[in-house]
Design a protein around this motif. Sequence first.
Motif, mmCIF file in Angstrom:
data_model
loop_
_atom_site.group_PDB
_atom_site.id
_atom_site.type_symbol
_atom_site.label_atom_id
_atom_site.label_comp_id
_atom_site.label_asym_id
_atom_site.label_seq_id
_atom_site.Cartn_x
_atom_site.Cartn_y
_atom_site.Cartn_z
ATOM 1 N N TYR B 209 0.831 -1.120 0.081
ATOM 2 C CA TYR B 209 -0.050 0.158 -0.023
ATOM 3 C C TYR B 209 1.023 1.382 0.059
ATOM 4 N N ASP B 210 2.001 1.138 0.738
ATOM 5 C CA ASP B 210 2.812 2.514 0.964
ATOM 6 C C ASP B 210 3.715 2.545 -0.557
ATOM 7 N N ARG B 211 3.910 1.549 -1.315
ATOM 8 C CA ARG B 211 4.685 1.926 -2.666
ATOM 9 C C ARG B 211 4.057 1.502 -4.020
ATOM 10 N N ILE B 212 2.987 0.982 -3.933
ATOM 11 C CA ILE B 212 2.062 0.784 -5.253
ATOM 12 C C ILE B 212 0.903 1.557 -5.280
ATOM 13 N N GLN B 213 0.749 2.502 -6.299
ATOM 14 C CA GLN B 213 -0.262 3.452 -6.320
ATOM 15 C C GLN B 213 -1.638 2.939 -6.309
ATOM 16 N N ASN B 214 -1.737 1.746 -7.192
ATOM 17 C CA ASN B 214 -3.068 1.475 -7.282
ATOM 18 C C ASN B 214 -3.522 0.267 -6.491
ATOM 19 N N VAL B 215 -2.882 0.555 -5.183
ATOM 20 C CA VAL B 215 -3.394 -0.420 -4.013
ATOM 21 C C VAL B 215 -4.172 0.530 -3.066
ATOM 22 N N ILE B 216 -5.383 0.586 -3.105
ATOM 23 C CA ILE B 216 -5.853 1.509 -2.053
ATOM 24 C C ILE B 216 -6.656 0.936 -1.023
ATOM 25 N N THR B 217 -7.432 1.360 -0.139
ATOM 26 C CA THR B 217 -7.950 0.792 0.772
ATOM 27 C C THR B 217 -9.543 1.014 0.785
ATOM 28 N N SER B 218 -10.417 0.017 1.211
ATOM 29 C CA SER B 218 -11.824 -0.102 0.992
ATOM 30 C C SER B 218 -12.631 1.279 1.445
ATOM 31 N N VAL B 219 -11.692 1.869 2.587
ATOM 32 C CA VAL B 219 -12.676 3.227 2.893
ATOM 33 C C VAL B 219 -12.299 4.244 1.681
ATOM 34 N N GLU B 220 -11.045 4.160 1.351
ATOM 35 C CA GLU B 220 -10.883 5.137 -0.011
ATOM 36 C C GLU B 220 -11.666 4.818 -1.328
ATOM 37 N N PHE B 221 -11.957 3.594 -1.600
ATOM 38 C CA PHE B 221 -12.740 2.894 -2.420
ATOM 39 C C PHE B 221 -14.167 3.400 -2.461
ATOM 40 N N GLU B 222 -14.759 3.704 -1.179
ATOM 41 C CA GLU B 222 -16.093 4.329 -0.961
ATOM 42 C C GLU B 222 -15.866 5.632 -1.483
ATOM 43 N N ARG B 223 -14.902 6.602 -1.177
ATOM 44 C CA ARG B 223 -15.108 8.044 -1.520
ATOM 45 C C ARG B 223 -14.759 7.839 -3.112
ATOM 46 N N LEU B 224 -14.052 7.030 -3.738
ATOM 47 C CA LEU B 224 -13.974 7.194 -5.096
ATOM 48 C C LEU B 224 -15.376 6.770 -5.914
ATOM 49 N N SER B 225 -16.108 5.990 -5.142
ATOM 50 C CA SER B 225 -17.419 5.488 -6.039
ATOM 51 C C SER B 225 -18.527 6.632 -5.740
ATOM 52 N N ASP B 226 -18.328 7.450 -4.663
ATOM 53 C CA ASP B 226 -19.254 8.262 -4.295
ATOM 54 C C ASP B 226 -19.264 9.251 -5.041
ATOM 55 N N PRO B 227 -20.683 9.750 -5.743
ATOM 56 C CA PRO B 227 -20.900 10.883 -6.376
ATOM 57 C C PRO B 227 -20.459 12.246 -5.793
#
Lengths: 738, 428, 208
Positions: B209-227
């Motif tokens: 997570y600290d070195r691969i940009q396209n590894v994100i967390t589930s809480v971040e994914f919520e924000r990405l999916s939210d309009p």
Amino acid sequence: MADEIKIGAYICQGCGIGDRVDTAQMAQVAQRDAKASIAREHEFLCNAEGVKMIQDDIDNEGVNRVAIVACSRRAKTEAFNFQNVAITRGNIREGVIWVRPDTDEARETTQDMADDYTRMAVAECKYIGVPDNSEEAQYNRTIMVVGGGISGMTAATEAAKAGYPVHLIEKTGALGGAAAKSWKRIPQKSPYRDLEDTGVAELISEIEASDKITVHLNSTLTKTSGAPGRFSADITTESGSTTTENFGAIIQASGYSEYDANQLPELGYGKSPNVVTQAELDAMALEANGGPIKTKDGKDINSVAFVQCAGQRSEKEGHLSYCSGHCCMSSVKQAMYFKDQNPAVDTNVIYTDLRMPGAGGEDFYRGGQEKGVTFTKGSVSEVVTSGSELEVKFKDLILNEDTSEKVDLVVLATGQVANSGLNIDEVGQDEPGEWQSNPESILNLSYRQGKDMPQLTKGFNDSHFICFPYETRRTGIYACGPVRRPMDMQQAIEDAAGATMKAIQAVENAGKGRAAHPRAGDLSYPIFRREGCTQCKRCTVECPFGAIDEDEQRFPQFNEARCRRCGTCMGACPVRVISFENYSVDSVGQQLKIVDIPDEFEEKPRILALACENDAYPALDMAAMNKVEYSAFVRIIPIRCLGSTNLIWITDALNSGYDGVVLMGCQKGENYQCHFVRGSEIAHVRMSKVDDTLQSLSLEPERVSVHEVAITDIERAPQIINEMAETIENIGMSPFKF
Amino acid sequence: MADIIATNETILVVGGGISGMTAALEAAEYGKQIILVEKNPSVGGRVSQLYKYFPKLCHPTCGQEINQRRIKANPNIRMMTMTEVTSVSGEEGNYSVTLTSQPRYVNENCTACGDCGDVVEAEFDDDYNYGLGKRKGVYLPHKMAYPQRYVLDPQIVGTPDATKAAEACKYGAIDLDMQEETNTITVGAIIWATGWKPYDANKIQPYGYDRIQNVITSVEFERLSDPHGPTGGKILRPSDGKEAKDIAFIQCAGSRDQNYLKHCSRICCMASLKQTTYVRERYGDEGKASIYYIDIRAIDRIDDFYQKVQADENVHFIKSKVANIVEDKASGNPVLRGVDTEGYNRYENPHELVVLAVGMEPSVPAGDFPVTVKVNEHGFIEQDESNGAIFAAGCSADALDVNRAVQSATASALRAIQVVNRVAGTEG
Amino acid sequence: MSNLNQAMVEKYRNSFLQEVQANVEEGDWVKMCMQCGVCAGSCPMGPYWEHPPQEIFMMIRAGKREEVLSSDSMWMCTSCYNCIARCPRGLPITHIMHGLAHYADRLGLAPKEQPTRKFANKFWDNLTKKGRVNELKLGLALYFMNGFFEGIKVALANQKLGLNMLKAKRMSIAEMFGGHGVKDSNGLHAILKKAREIELAKADEFKG
């Protein structure tokens, strides 16, 4: 209210309102068109000075209705909080200036909007009052708990601890329920490793010692009527004697029945006495009383297989489609019965997904492994019984092979089936005057809509709301324990405490005539003009909460304490005889009627939008915060629930020259988001008949549209309005402009 | 704030997330006086950062709206934001609690008109979006924020930005002289609802997570999916801003693992199942999701949601704890390595984006409670008589989903009421 | 079937898991595996395993005694400790693998031609002679492990390495003749003899 109505309209110039619209003109409109007694402008209405100006008018000028023409009714509620006066809000900030461009061309239509919202706020003021306590409200602190298992006993003791008297009704001859038939329980405290006593004995002695709890054994309810604060129940014993007691609220803790394992012959149940259910094993463990558990014919048990999800999580005919939540934990518990007594006994749990959640779950799983319980991810196809030998055939999902295991005992983890009584969608209520109690029913409610609580899904009396787990569709009756949702003992104990909270709250609110969730605290209640009623029964049938009964003359009986104030009955009534002090056919109808309808040559169409105040209206507010523009021709009226929409509003709007009507309610259907459960759905059905109205007026059906809008639809909600504006542009203006 | 009136019949609720709000509301709607304190500038907690709830796929803001309205309508609740409990003394029925409030630099005159935000230049990572976007130095935390009042970041105090903001406000709402305040109040019972935080994914070394940009967390994914989120609901991956359509979900990222969190966080399986529907909602048949799991814990009647997702051909289930992730430098795709244990199949699977279903950790570390309560080895408060009248609600008590957290909060409200009713002598 | 093996089969007729728990170093941990597979995925030798550790644990629970003990899988372990570092349950997997290999060897079930096993035996023989490893002899023994011609080939391929080691005094030609050892090699042998006696006594116990 006996006093003369005196309306003050207060127009804010803050937040750019003063820069964008002519507030002096709005003040004039308020007085001239809408007949406000006083109209004042203020550059910053919500600050202390502005608020004081209003309060002074209330104190000195006799203003008793206040129209705040400023920002959304969702904003600045703390500031505009005046006691003992009716308050309405005209939404100029979120509703007008934030959704319109600041251009010269837009100026005129923006002003039109602001003027109309001013008129509407004052008009609404005229038709709402400050609700007073109803005379029907009664205060009875006694709680009735139905079911004497762990959930019911917990509810009883918790209510007593809070100071409330309790009657505990138990069908069998003893308290304890399923828990009393268990040897031990899953640990509820860290390190979650060793089994605990069930706690049943302590609870029973606590109940026996309490002077607040009255226990009715061998008893069932043969009739329950009334409402929160004034329930009355006939408690009938096995021998047939009946006593009647009065209650303030009810907790239904009727628990579960074990799934009938006879439906699982492929798993050997019924073919061998050594294939047992979890409940049967607990009974065997109780009998063994800490000694070695023996087979039914007295033999030693050296190996046990626990078959998880027996008849569960399966779409097969007769199986349960759901997971019962506790069985993985229960099998580990039962495997420990053997391991704690004799570590040499082989215990294997065959599972597909091991569901032992939370802090305790994982620790308990590890605890089982430490004690030597083994786990196999596999799906069992058959238990072969030949003589005394049992062979469990399964597919080992890790080793990917069909295999089998020979054991002395097979334990089937069968599921929980809710004891929720009658399914009222299938079993209707007796006609008035023909009451008969039904032995299958748990509550035997005299409610018009049926004798038990509505079932949500798979037979459980659960709430549909994630945020509001106790909101069943019967006010003042709260389900807890496995009748609400499959669960284990620890959860049932927590659940019972939660349900008790709701029950004592219902008692207190009923005593004061206040509504329960979600309009908690609302003092209004349905006011019914009996002489106009045609006894069409629509209100009785449509009330999402089963609040309305019929009296002997077949008139609706509103049972105020059961009412949630959604207004669905008001929307349903074809003769408009139902209203609330703070919400009525007029309080909305007069708003839409006072809107200025320009004649057709001005090319300013008018669209009426009725938006649910819970989701659609906030969505429009947030759209405004994002400065999403929408048509200046719309006039939006927030309504309590789409279910409260009376067809007359649509007819009136169309008759008075509106060019289109948009209705926005919450999502309906299986995953409904309607806060009044069925309001949105009922409104959709009602509106499907609006075509007749349109036809009789020779209007195009496109002029009325109904939508499901979520609170997150900040782009879509404005778009719906704009689409209606486009539609009107395409089909032309309404011919009904005068 | 000199006007806090609290007595030993008052209930203090610590934490204004869904559990704290519920506990406060249930007790207040019963008729008790409540003081609700929240560390952040607005109430709502973690759920306000979610796009949807499982299993209904409804929006948390919907329930928030109702709860906010319940608070607005209820005179029994006194809400204090930017406030923390700094000490507790006393005993059941009579606690003395010190509350420390941080300056908001914006007073109740604020109308949330936004003029101040328009003139301020400084920008900071937006906590509401887990740092995926920026916010101004004066800001409304989010569109549903309650109280609907701006906050001035202390980092701009003393800078020209602060002066500009103050000058832009026509209503005298910005007060740069505000100071930290301390209040000591008396309460009869305390409901502890400080909730959870996502486990720090940086600690899970093999997942990069600290070195691969396209590894994100589930809480971040919520924000990405939210309009309402930083991408307007588009699932754009961090490395190149491209839409990610083939997404892997890694379960037990930090949970059920003695190297990280020993306990099962309960919610992550359902959360990932839910998140697969976001992918399908946005991309239709082009959207693909793969769930790497140990056990799918879709407990009790919501198992049908699992069954529904299972039936989706574009969602794959791999029974495996992923061993490690490496980055394919050319494509930026994370490559997952491990063994599918159902039948022993080794894989090396590239995905466009990886979502770590991070575990739930109690917000307050075990040693940091301002009061002695019984905390288990996982950091959750256990029900115990030695806790006196301090009752845990929601995720302070266990790893719980929203529904169970609300249930727990309702139960804790009852326990607090039992105490203050005893104090009041109204137990009849 | 060796005597010991037969004895074990008799004793643990029903449970291979119990046999492993009682006789294999760290074998008691096997029951704690939750089949997540992170060990299998983390092993750098992964692709060469017929059965990765997590599967071996499952096979042990499933009673696949012959298959496990005659497997060459656990001989693949290179002691990198990746699995131990990542195991969510803290199983000492490396040690269990070595324990299983050793146990299989003791029972005479280990695959005869397994190179790691062969190396281990040669290493042991070499080491126990004088208490110090004789690199030269060990190297040569390994080269010729698979036959004379193979040995020549491997030796030639490693010529440079060998010469460099000689140069760096990491290896000495003189090792061919006797070689270095511990001061008291008799004492060492006495210790090893005693250890063997203890082992055999244990095995006898099982037979009884």
